[in-house]
Structure formats: structure tokens, C-alpha cells
Design an enzyme around this catalytic site. Structure first.
Site, PDB file in Angstrom:
ATOM      1  N   ASP A 248       0.909  -1.322  -0.030  1.00 46.95           N
ATOM      2  CA  ASP A 248       0.002   0.146   0.052  1.00 46.95           C
ATOM      3  C   ASP A 248       0.752   1.192  -0.180  1.00 46.95           C
ATOM      4  OD1 ASP A 248       1.004  -0.010   2.572  1.00 46.95           O
ATOM      5  OD2 ASP A 248      -0.991  -0.113   3.593  1.00 46.95           O
ATOM      6  N   ASP A 478      -8.114  -8.257   1.908  1.00 47.45           N
ATOM      7  CA  ASP A 478      -6.822  -8.413   2.739  1.00 47.45           C
ATOM      8  C   ASP A 478      -7.447  -8.127   4.144  1.00 47.45           C
ATOM      9  OD1 ASP A 478      -5.417  -5.673   3.933  1.00 47.45           O
ATOM     10  OD2 ASP A 478      -6.573  -5.314   1.967  1.00 47.45           O
TER      11      ASP A 478
END
Ligand SMILES: [Zn+2]
Length: 569
Positions: A248, A478
Site C-alpha cells: 500500500d 486483505d
């Protein structure tokens, strides 16, 4: 060299006069010496991660007798141009953060790339710098045509769409392997699953294994730093795991620390905000001023924040997060976005969504300047506001992103999440609506392929939410939820959670956690022995419990895929 000579000469004449000048003269001399062959280099600190305050640092003081360039640079907290890309000062130190300081050898190298990073940082940190103007986000036509063409290294293949729901089965092809979808993405915050070897998770028994793994740029940025991972050859070589990774932007952790007070409000089922712990993945206590609204400052450039490790100040911009993710080298990367608090009013939320669009477009531009076989997913925002979500979907899906992640506030609990996805997911299928913010000339661009791109749900992976999300068309999701539960003794089973530390399991001889589980834990151990391991705080308990939970969720995903293929869901 001339300055060094003068220094020595002055020392001979008048040591008292020279002493106060020595550090600066030494440092300037070394700067010239180290960088003489690189006209762009302006400082000796090439890879330094932290510039320290000698005045507050006992660690630094104890090592300040050395005249090595690394130490010298640490004694110049106000020389901000000597910091590298992201960190530029520090007011707190402890043993933990000492490890973050560059060693002397690192400080003796200098490269053009690093210099560019330093210049970037200088521009961002100069008090005299001009504020970046707020311009409308770029239009689809502002991106090159080739960016809209299919990638030869990344492909999403839809194998079957259920006739009963929006669910679909697919296959993501990445440079490091295939990901079957719907698929669970395990979180390896620091480049490692907590308590579980990648080799065990990737082949956890019964032909089930972890495919895509999610690592957090925020944590890798603070330690060991992207340069170290790049030097290792990227995250796959560094971890010796030749399978897909996603990273990320780091923004999520930055904002969730700042909005720690609303962290628990955002989701009751382990949602996105819970992915970042205030105490961090390492269990470190945060430094002063690293939590709360004062811990971050948002500008058009990016977000300024303090490290939880030592209070060091970092600047994260759309460009620097992409540069960091390029060095880390995951298969899928994510642009910088802003995470507003749950109780943000609508005007502020809209402003945040607009800023996120500008940041994501800048991130995409940076990414496209050096794709290097990475895919980039956008992050759709807008909280629980349908109009803003629609705006976000329309804009971001019109740009050449490779997939779509759903982020921001996802509701307070499973029911709100389900409601949100019920009206949000169809937006990824409907024909694009012309919007003044986007322009009327992007029909030839990526909106036409919106339906064909993968959709990722950020930070959710409890069983009930997985079932809801999959039936509504989510392809991957996730969460640290399964591993977090596992290492704390809550083990997943078809009959519900097994809290293995309950005394009722002390004599549960021959009883598996889940009767049908094919994981290695369940192949070899019963509830009675696991009860003992957890009660005795044996490290093995964490490994066995986490491995079972990872396997359980991956097995669940495999069963869901079969159910979709059979049109049962
Ligand atoms: Zn098991």
C-alpha cells in the site's frame, strides 16, 4: 581539503578558538570530498534515514567522538537539505531507533538518484517553498494512450460469473504467479507473516496455499527502508518468496494513527482502520506527538507525519510513496490517498475525496514514468456517501489503473459494509456516466474495461463479511484479522470460533480445531495440546494457530470459488 588543512593549522595555533568551528568545518570538508565526482550532489548524507539532534541524544553523544560523515550529519538537525527523501529530523531517540541510523559506509556513497530524492525533499521542506497550486485532476486524455493498453505482465481473467449473484471466479496473472479469485490476501506488515514462515503459509497442506501477500509501505519505510530492500533485489528476493506481493502507499497507517480516537468506531469487524495498530506491528510504544491530529499535517503536496518509532518527521507525497514502492518492488502497488475520519462532515469529505483524486492521479503519473512490471490499483473513496462514491468510481475508473481497491470508511460493522457494497459494487458494472469533472472525451479509454478489472476490498476478512463481499463481486480482500486471531488463541472453524485457552479443551484429546481442516496444524495436533501451548505461552502456539487460520480462510475461498462455479452463490 583546504578547509581541513586550515582546521589543523588553526588547531595548532589556538585549540580553544578552533573547537567550536570543528564540526562544521569537518562536515563541509567531507561533503566536498565525498561528492566531488558528482556535480549534482550537495551533501554527504546519501542514504541516511534519520538526521538526529545531538543535543537530545545520548546515543549520538556517545558516538560523537567519531568524525565519520554519518555521525557528523546526525549532529546537524537543522541542516534539512542533508536529509534524504522522507525523514528530516528527530527529537526522540531510543535503542530501537538507533538501528535506523545509516552506518558510516552507507553515508560515503552518493548517486544521482539519491540526489534527486534529496532535492525533492529540500523542495518540500523549505519554508520558503511555494505552495503547490490546487489544480483540477488530470483528464483521461492527459495520460498516454499506451497506458490504456493491456499489460503483458499483468492480466485479470474472468473465468465464470455466477448466475445467482454478482460473484465471479477469476485468475490474476502477475509476474510472480497466479492468484485465484475470489482470493484472501494475508497481511505481512513488515515483510513477514506474524509467526508463520511464508513457506508454510504458501503450502499449508491439502493443496491449499497463500497466493497474494500484503505488506505495508509505512512500516517498511521506517524499517529497514526501501533502499535496503532495493539493494536486496526487491521484496521477492529479500524475503526469498517468489510469489505475488502487494504494497500500500503508507497513507493509511499515517491517517489511522492521527485518527486513533475514531479507530474503534470505524468498524466493529476488523475493518480497514484496524489494520494499523497505534502500538504498531512491533508492539513498540509510540514516541511523543506521533498520535492524534497534531501528528499529521495535510497539504496539497502530501502528508507530513511523525514516526511511531522515534518521532522522526516524514513527508509522504504521491510521488515519494510510488518511488518507495518501486524500490520495494511488489507486483501490485497503491497510490497515496487520504483517509478521512468516520465522522467527517460532507463538505470536508468531498474536499478529501477531491484531494485523494489529485493525489492518486499524481501517483499514477509517477508510476507510469517507470512501470517496471508493476500494476497499480486505485483506491475508491467517498465513505458512506453514495454520490461521492459514484464520483470517485467514475473518475478513478476512467484512468489507466490496473485494478480498483475500495477504501475509506466502510461502515460501522458488517451490516453497514454489506449495505455499502450492495449499492457500490454495481457502479463498477454500469456504463460510465458523463461527468463534468472527467470530460466528455474519454470514451475510448479505460472506462470501457471497468467491469473486466479486479476489485479489491481493503482491510476486511472476517468470514461473514467475506461471504457478503464475494457475492457482491469482490475479487480479493486483505486483512490481518485471521493471523491476529490465531496468535491470540482464537481459532477458526466451521462451528464458529474456538477460544483454545478455555479449560474445556485441556483434555480434548484427538479433537481437531476443525474436523475437516487439512492444514498442517490439524494434521498433527489436537485441541488439548494446542490448549497447553497457548496456556504455557509457547511461541509454537502462535505459529500453529496462525497457520491454521490462514489455511482456514484460504480453504474457505477455494470452497467459495467452487460454489460460484456451480452457481450456488
Ligand atoms: Zn487446521
Amino acid at each position: 581539503m583546504l578547509r581541513l588543512f586550515l582546521l589543523v593549522l588553526l588547531s595548532m595555533v589556538s585549540p580553544c578558538l578552533t573547537f567550536p568551528l570543528a564540526p562544521a568545518l569537518i562536515k563541509r570538508s567531507l561533503n566536498i570530498k565525498r561528492c566531488y565526482n558528482n556535480s549534482l550532489c550537495r551533501t554527504v548524507v546519501a542514504s541516511a534515514v534519520v538526521v538526529r539532534s545531538a543535543a537530545t541524544s545520548s546515543t549520538t553523544s556517545s558516538s560523537s567522538s567519531s568524525t565519520s560523515p554519518g555521525v557528523a550529519s546526525r549532529q546537524q538537525p537543522n541542516n534539512r537539505s542533508s536529509a534524504n527523501v522522507l525523514v528530516f529530523d528527530s527529537s526522540n531517540e531510543n535503542d530501537e531507533t538507533t538501528n535506523s541510523v545509516v552506518d558510516d559506509d552507507e553515508a560515503t556513497t552518493c548517486s544521482h538518484e539519491e540526489d534527486e530524492m534529496m532535492v525533492t525533499m529540500k523542495n518540500f521542506t523549505s519554508k520558503q517553498r511555494k505552495r503547490r497550486p490546487i489544480l483540477p485532476p488530470p483528464l483521461p486524455k492527459d495520460f498516454p494512450d499506451w497506458a490504456y493498453e493491456p499489460r503483458d505482465f499483468f492480466k485479470f481473467e474472468i473465468i465464470h460469473e455466477s448466475t445467482k449473484s454478482r460473484a465471479r471466479v477469476g485468475r490474476l496473472h502477475t509476474p510472480h504467479g497466479i492468484i485465484d479469485t475470489p482470493g484472501f490476501v494475508a497481511v505481512a506488515t513488515n515483510g513477514a507473516l506474524k509467526g508463520v514462515d511464508f513457506r508454510d503459509a504458501d503450502d499449508s497442506g491439502g493443496g491449499v496455499g497463500q497466493q497474494l501477500v500484503f505488506s505495508n509501505t509505512y512500516h517498511l519505510l521506517l524499517h529497514p527502508g526501501p533502499d535496503v530492500i532495493q539493494a536486496a533485489g526487491g521484496i521477492h528476493k529479500w524475503t526469498n518468496r517468489n510469489a505475488p506481493f502487494i504494497t500500500d502507499s503508507g497513507g493509511f497507517q499515517v491517517f489511522s494513527l492521527a485518527y486513533g480516537s475514531v479507530q474503534e468506531d470505524l468498524s466493529s469487524n476488523g475493518g480497514e482502520l484496524k489494520r494499523a495498530s497505534v502500538r504498531s506491528a512491533n508492539g513498540d510504544k509510540p514516541g511523543q506527538n506521533v498520535i492524534g491530529k497534531d501528528a499529521v499535517k495535510v497539504t496539497e503536496d502530501g502528508v507530513l507525519f511523525r514516526s511511531y518509532r522515534d518521532g522522526s518527521r516524514f513527508l509522504l507525497t504521491p510521488e515519494t510513496t510510488v518511488q518507495a514502492q518501486k524500490k520495494i518492488g511488489a507486483d501490485i502497488i497503491i497510490p497515496l490517498d487520504e483517509l478521512p475520519g468516520y465522522y467527517t462532515d460532507r463538505a470536508a469529505l468531498e474536499e478529501s475525496v477531491d484531494r485523494t483524486h489529485r493525489w492518486e492521479a499524481r501517483s499514477l503519473q509517477e508510476h507510469l514514468s517507470n512501470v517496471q512490471q508493476q500494476a497499480m490499483y486505485c483506491v475508491v473513496h467517498g465513505g458512506l456517501d453514495a454520490e461521492l462514491r459514484q464520483k470517485s468510481v467514475e473518475y478513478l475508473t476512467s484512468l489507466p489503473f490496473d485494478g480498483f481497491a475500495i477504501g475509506g470508511s466502510l461502515g460501522n460493522g458488517r451490516d453497514e459494509l454489506k449495505e455499502l457494497l450492495t449499492w457500490l459494487m454495481p457502479m463498477f458494472d454500469e456504463p460510465k456516466q458523463t461527468n463534468g469533472d472527467i470530460g466528455d472525451d474519454d470514451d475510448n479509454h479505460s472506462a470501457r474495461n471497468r467491469h473486466l478489472k479486479p476489485r479489491h476490498l481493503l482491510g476486511i476478512a472476517d468470514e461473514a463479511s467475506i461471504r457478503n463481499a464475494v457475492s457482491l463481486g469482490i475479487d480479493t480482500l486483505d486483512s490481518a484479522y485471521p493471523t491476529r486471531l490465531g496468535r491470540h488463541g482464537t481459532l477458526l472453524s466451521r462451528d464458529g470460533h474456538v477460544r483454545i485457552q478455555k479449560s474445556m479443551y485441556a483434555r480434548a484429546f484427538g479433537e481437531k480445531i476443525d474436523a475437516d481442516c487439512t492444514c498442517r496444524t490439524c494434521q498433527h495436533y489436537d485441541r488439548a495440546y494446542l490448549w497447553h501451548l497457548f496456556k504455557a505461552n509457547e511461541p509454537l502456539a502462535v505459529a500453529l494457530g496462525s497457520l491454521h487460520n490462514i489455511h482456514y480462510i484460504n480453504n474457505l475461498m477455494a470452497e467459495l470459488r467452487q460454489d460460484i462455479l456451480d452457481n450456488r452463490i
